[in-house]
Design a protein around this motif. Sequence first.
Motif, short mmCIF file in Angstrom:
data_model
loop_
_atom_site.label_atom_id
_atom_site.label_comp_id
_atom_site.label_asym_id
_atom_site.label_seq_id
_atom_site.Cartn_x
_atom_site.Cartn_y
_atom_site.Cartn_z
N GLU A 116 0.83 -1.21 0.00
CA GLU A 116 0.00 0.00 0.00
C GLU A 116 0.86 1.26 0.00
O GLU A 116 0.57 2.22 -0.71
CB GLU A 116 -0.93 0.01 1.21
N THR A 117 1.92 1.24 0.78
CA THR A 117 2.82 2.40 0.83
C THR A 117 3.52 2.60 -0.51
O THR A 117 3.61 3.73 -1.01
CB THR A 117 3.84 2.23 1.96
N ALA A 118 3.98 1.52 -1.12
CA ALA A 118 4.63 1.62 -2.44
C ALA A 118 3.65 2.15 -3.49
O ALA A 118 4.03 3.00 -4.31
CB ALA A 118 5.17 0.26 -2.86
N ALA A 119 2.42 1.70 -3.45
CA ALA A 119 1.41 2.17 -4.41
C ALA A 119 1.13 3.66 -4.19
O ALA A 119 0.98 4.42 -5.16
CB ALA A 119 0.13 1.36 -4.28
N PHE A 120 1.06 4.09 -2.94
CA PHE A 120 0.82 5.50 -2.64
C PHE A 120 1.97 6.37 -3.15
O PHE A 120 1.75 7.39 -3.80
CB PHE A 120 0.64 5.71 -1.13
N ILE A 121 3.20 5.95 -2.89
CA ILE A 121 4.37 6.72 -3.33
C ILE A 121 4.39 6.79 -4.86
O ILE A 121 4.65 7.85 -5.44
CB ILE A 121 5.67 6.11 -2.77
#
Length: 88
Positions: A64-69
């Motif tokens: 989720e963090t990678a997708a947000f970034i």
Amino acid sequence: MTTFELGTPYRDSLMRFAIVAPPKTPNAIAAKLSAAVAEVLALPDVAGRLRDLAAVPVGGTPDETAAFIKAESDRWRELIDTTGLKIN
């Protein structure tokens, strides 16, 4: 001059913080770090202190963090390319 005055659409911009690991960190280690951070963010005194600072504690998985970034990078790249912004 604002980005709106430059002809680009309005962009919501909030400050966000994330804890990230180096590339190629094993998934098991990233998941363990993510779980530990989520546990700390759930502590009432930690969550309360963050809210006192007008911050909203939110956890997330490494994916989720990678997708947000990635989404934020794409969103701001368009603005930079459209306006010709340069960092001096």
